[in-house]
Design a protein around this motif. Sequence first.
Motif, mmCIF file in Angstrom:
data_model
loop_
_atom_site.group_PDB
_atom_site.id
_atom_site.type_symbol
_atom_site.label_atom_id
_atom_site.label_comp_id
_atom_site.label_asym_id
_atom_site.label_seq_id
_atom_site.Cartn_x
_atom_site.Cartn_y
_atom_site.Cartn_z
ATOM 1 N N ARG A 1 3.643 1.142 -4.212
ATOM 2 C CA ARG A 1 2.621 0.408 -5.127
ATOM 3 C C ARG A 1 3.118 0.110 -6.458
ATOM 4 O O ARG A 1 4.005 0.808 -7.001
ATOM 5 C CB ARG A 1 1.455 1.394 -5.262
ATOM 6 C CG ARG A 1 0.680 1.716 -3.961
ATOM 7 C CD ARG A 1 -0.413 2.777 -4.104
ATOM 8 N NE ARG A 1 -1.347 2.623 -3.155
ATOM 9 C CZ ARG A 1 -2.222 3.624 -2.699
ATOM 10 N NH1 ARG A 1 -2.256 4.646 -3.436
ATOM 11 N NH2 ARG A 1 -3.155 3.634 -1.958
ATOM 12 N N LEU B 1 -1.041 -4.142 -7.246
ATOM 13 C CA LEU B 1 -2.453 -3.609 -6.998
ATOM 14 C C LEU B 1 -3.200 -4.735 -7.519
ATOM 15 O O LEU B 1 -4.481 -4.750 -7.178
ATOM 16 C CB LEU B 1 -2.714 -2.317 -7.759
ATOM 17 C CG LEU B 1 -1.796 -1.071 -6.912
ATOM 18 C CD1 LEU B 1 -1.602 0.126 -7.820
ATOM 19 C CD2 LEU B 1 -2.380 -0.630 -5.753
ATOM 20 N N ASN C 1 0.745 -1.032 0.079
ATOM 21 C CA ASN C 1 -0.026 -0.035 0.035
ATOM 22 C C ASN C 1 0.813 1.418 -0.166
ATOM 23 O O ASN C 1 0.430 2.202 -0.542
ATOM 24 C CB ASN C 1 -0.943 0.205 1.240
ATOM 25 C CG ASN C 1 -2.046 0.951 0.968
ATOM 26 O OD1 ASN C 1 -2.687 0.902 0.013
ATOM 27 N ND2 ASN C 1 -2.318 1.838 2.024
#
Length: 522
Positions: A426, A431, A423
């Motif tokens: 990224r 993702l 998070n």
Amino acid sequence: MTGQDLELTADVLVIGGGLAATWAALAAAQAGGRVVLVDKGYCGTSGVTATAGVTHWFVPPERHHRAVAERHADAAGLADPQWALRVLRTTWERLPLLDRHYPFPTADGAVDRTQNVRGPEYLRAMRGLVHRAGVRILDHHPALELLLHSDGSVAGAAGVRRQAGGRWTVRAGAVVLATGGTAFRSHLLGSRGNTGDGHLMAAEAGAVLSGMEFSNYYTLAPAYSTMARSMSYLFGTYFDADGREIELPAGADRIRILGRAMLRGPVYARLDKAPHWVRRKINVVQPNFLLPFARRGIDPYTDLFPVTLLGEGTIRGVGGLALADEDCQTHVPGLFAAGDVASRENIVGAVSGGGSPNSAWAVSSGTWAGRAAVRHARTVRARTGPVRPAGQAGIRPARHAAPCDAEAVTAMVREELNAYDKNMFRTRQGLLRSADLLEDAWRQISDHLTGSGRQALRARETAALVAMGRWVKAAALHRTESRGMHWRTDHPRTDPAQTRRITVGGLDRVWVDHPRTREEIA
């Protein structure tokens, strides 16, 4: 638990019990509205403000333009100076209402409202103001869903009575959502009830969200504590697992450098650079800051202690419900949003508002939404007729009720939305992996999860956490650059062509939309 159902009518229903909710309820009542406030917990103790020392972006009028210019220099091109000026003007107007109810310090005989205020006392004062203004407060009455007229406009909301048992329904001419942001169960102090319920309810009614890619703010805390509310960590010296001092620049890069070090091993801190005035005031401003250290016999100013980074999601992040006008109305007629539940791109752009602008935003957006909600309610006051409940996932399964491990789903959301390597740093591949897990969880929840009474609240919280996670990942995938707190290691540069806001929405299928294109994320 069984109990008696409660049915009420009001001009304005405020959902939430923290800073923005109380300012919204106060403004609506002062505008002559009949106001009901419902809170998942106890109004005045709910949310993250109750655990913090609070400052406001409180600037004399002659310095407003300069303050906005300074702030927007770091907003990555996504803020609107006119909104920020309105925030400063409204906060300057409204904050003095607290003078008789909160002991602001004085300087040279004048009240100094620029200093830290203690969150618990601040919210206690706000509850008193709201109560004296004639607002009906319903504590421990979490909202589960919005009610809609046949044309899609808001007609009120419904939920459960956690202590009394039974259900509640409030028919209202307008609804103000002030349910806060979500930290995705990161264990940030005060954030457990912040699960994105308001965002989910609004999306079910047709609202859209904006800035969700800017929802990965992290803050320092002792590794053995959730107490992350202190500027004192700015005055620390940090060491990696091998005992080497970590060189930290100013700005957002310091958190990313610490995050990389923590991926390699434990990181330790000593707050030896804290000036004496900080050490003197910390117990006054944040009395609970030193408690975790005292319990272990640690002096944080001289001793080393392990630290961690706690995710603050959309609480000190940016993303939330997109606002359709200056009254803080969403794209759903009669539905307004205030505080952390609303996107703050207008005032802070792609970077965190920290404590000061965020608190001013709660005061100002609550004021605007509360006043506008009364005006809207007066235009529909005589409206009657049938309404429909809008809630779906966690309340009305799309297929059939079946066992669903809500605890495991929540643990997955916490991992995918807080882990540094997923998070903070990224990549498209990472993702997409997170998005796939969240899609699987959403199908399971929307098809099968349900509950009654208190279990209905737990089911809705789980559904909201997953929905919020899906919107974050979709927006982060779509922004193929690094900007503000959104950091793509596969796209480390800022792309001037992407100086635009990205909106997301959708339930069964998540969509991403900005002024040029609209596409669906499978």
